[in-house]
Scaffold this motif. Structure first.
Motif, PDB file in Angstrom:
ATOM      1  N   LYS A  37      34.537  62.111  61.592  1.00  0.00           N
ATOM      2  CA  LYS A  37      33.660  62.121  60.432  1.00  0.00           C
ATOM      3  C   LYS A  37      32.435  62.953  60.800  1.00  0.00           C
ATOM      4  N   SER A  38      31.345  62.745  60.103  1.00  0.00           N
ATOM      5  CA  SER A  38      30.122  63.489  60.412  1.00  0.00           C
ATOM      6  C   SER A  38      29.270  62.722  61.416  1.00  0.00           C
ATOM      7  N   GLY A  39      28.373  63.446  62.087  1.00  0.00           N
ATOM      8  CA  GLY A  39      27.391  62.810  62.956  1.00  0.00           C
ATOM      9  C   GLY A  39      27.966  62.074  64.141  1.00  0.00           C
ATOM     10  N   GLY A  40      29.132  62.507  64.633  1.00  0.00           N
ATOM     11  CA  GLY A  40      29.723  61.859  65.793  1.00  0.00           C
ATOM     12  C   GLY A  40      30.497  60.593  65.469  1.00  0.00           C
ATOM     13  N   PRO A 161      22.348  55.275  63.784  1.00  0.00           N
ATOM     14  CA  PRO A 161      21.824  56.008  62.634  1.00  0.00           C
ATOM     15  C   PRO A 161      22.702  55.755  61.408  1.00  0.00           C
ATOM     16  N   PRO A 162      22.208  56.122  60.209  1.00  0.00           N
ATOM     17  CA  PRO A 162      20.999  56.911  59.931  1.00  0.00           C
ATOM     18  C   PRO A 162      19.735  56.042  59.904  1.00  0.00           C
ATOM     19  N   PHE A 163      18.581  56.722  59.927  1.00  0.00           N
ATOM     20  CA  PHE A 163      17.295  56.045  59.945  1.00  0.00           C
ATOM     21  C   PHE A 163      16.434  56.549  58.780  1.00  0.00           C
ATOM     22  N   PHE A 169       9.545  53.333  60.334  1.00  0.00           N
ATOM     23  CA  PHE A 169      10.223  52.251  61.043  1.00  0.00           C
ATOM     24  C   PHE A 169      11.286  52.838  61.950  1.00  0.00           C
ATOM     25  N   ARG A 170      11.282  52.401  63.190  1.00  0.00           N
ATOM     26  CA  ARG A 170      12.347  52.733  64.131  1.00  0.00           C
ATOM     27  C   ARG A 170      12.763  51.454  64.841  1.00  0.00           C
ATOM     28  N   ALA A 171      14.043  51.149  64.743  1.00  0.00           N
ATOM     29  CA  ALA A 171      14.538  49.901  65.322  1.00  0.00           C
ATOM     30  C   ALA A 171      14.273  49.828  66.819  1.00  0.00           C
ATOM     31  N   ASP A 209      17.948  49.410  59.844  1.00  0.00           N
ATOM     32  CA  ASP A 209      17.520  50.414  58.883  1.00  0.00           C
ATOM     33  C   ASP A 209      18.729  50.718  58.004  1.00  0.00           C
ATOM     34  N   GLY A 210      18.547  51.565  57.003  1.00  0.00           N
ATOM     35  CA  GLY A 210      19.677  51.963  56.178  1.00  0.00           C
ATOM     36  C   GLY A 210      19.539  51.537  54.741  1.00  0.00           C
ATOM     37  N   ALA A 211      20.606  51.749  53.976  1.00  0.00           N
ATOM     38  CA  ALA A 211      20.619  51.457  52.541  1.00  0.00           C
ATOM     39  C   ALA A 211      21.662  50.386  52.252  1.00  0.00           C
ATOM     40  N   PRO A 212      21.269  49.113  52.192  1.00  0.00           N
ATOM     41  CA  PRO A 212      22.254  48.046  52.017  1.00  0.00           C
ATOM     42  C   PRO A 212      22.797  47.896  50.601  1.00  0.00           C
TER      43      PRO A 212
END
Length: 271
Positions: A37-40, A161-163, A169-171, A209-212
């Motif tokens: 997929k994307s981003g590893g 990620p994503p953040f 905010f950084r976890a 983080d993210g979009a739940p």
């Protein structure tokens, strides 16, 4: 698997999650083809096979419902009132290196509310589930109520990620705050199975983080936590299904307030 179209949505979510979990368990430890997929990120043949098993159960019992699935995407009417959210193997990177920290998530959104959900642990055999009112765990055919507690002081933090809320905010920065270390101990299992563990009293909280909103990863866990009586919001106290606000799911209001303060401290650092 026999399908009873008259069974409840909650029981259907359990049946579907168990079907996916059976595939995940059966294929564990085999050399599996990967699909980049994307981003590893990647999926394995087990992700795809488990998703097919879940969808087979859902479509046999509720052929008119829409579905959003992690690997095959969205099917059914875009504005469907009933939509199933399916993550067939949450923790693919764990699974690919033969770590058993994975879950199978199935949730039903009716209108704006998740009314039934299940998270299956393929290796313990447990299924955490809710009918939207109470939260339970099924072991060996018997159900027990989920009882959240912050006694462990263990907080699971998602570092993947994503953040979208960075740099506010950084976890990872949360874990280095002295206030976090004074009260909590971090855990990182890299699977939303840990959200179900908050409802079950095995974690004090979960932070990501993210979009739940309509997330195949988090819809089931959020529903379980809310039905169990946990305190669940976005990173800044907003309702959890409103955009890219991240998630704090805490066993109780006091734990939630402490984490909310630590998160807010990142936005307004001392001068």
């Amino acid at each position: 698997m026999p399908i009873n179209r008259g069974e409840s949505d909650a029981e259907l979510s359990v049946a579907a999650a168990r079907a996916g979990a059976a595939v995940v368990r059966e294929l564990y430890g085999r050399r599996l083809e990967r699909y980049e997929k994307s981003g590893g990120d990647f999926a394995t043949a087990a992700d795809l096979a488990a998703e097919r098993a879940v969808l087979e159960v859902l479509r046999a019992a509720r052929p008119g419902d829409a579905v959003t699935a992690e690997e095959s995407g969205r099917t059914g009417a875009a504005g469907a009132d009933r939509r199933w959210l399916v993550d067939p193997l949450c923790g693919t990177l764990n699974y690919a290196v033969q770590s058993m920290l994975v879950g199978v998530n199935v949730a039903l959104r009716v209108g704006r509310e998740v009314t039934a959900a299940a998270t299956a642990d393929p290796f313990s055999g447990e299924v955490f589930w809710t009918d939207g009112e109470r939260a339970r765990v099924r072991r060996d055919g018997a159900d027990a109520e989920l009882t959240p507690t912050a006694g462990s002081a263990l907080v699971d933090v998602n570092l993947d990620p994503p953040f979208p809320n960075a740099p506010g905010f950084r976890a990872a920065r949360l874990l280095t705050d002295p206030g976090f270390a004074e009260r909590f101990r971090p855990r990182v299992i890299s699977s939303s199975l840990a959200v179900a563990w908050v409802a079950a009293g095995r974690r004090a909280a979960y932070v990501t983080d993210g979009a739940p909103a309509d997330s195949v990863h988090f819809a089931a866990g959020i529903a379980l936590c809310r039905a169990a009586g946990c305190t669940v919001t976005g990173l800044y106290g907003e309702p959890p299904h409103t955009g890219a606000g991240g998630l704090i799911a805490a066993a109780d209001a006091d734990t939630h307030a402490a984490l909310l303060e630590l998160v807010e401290r990142q936005r307004t650092p001392a001068r």
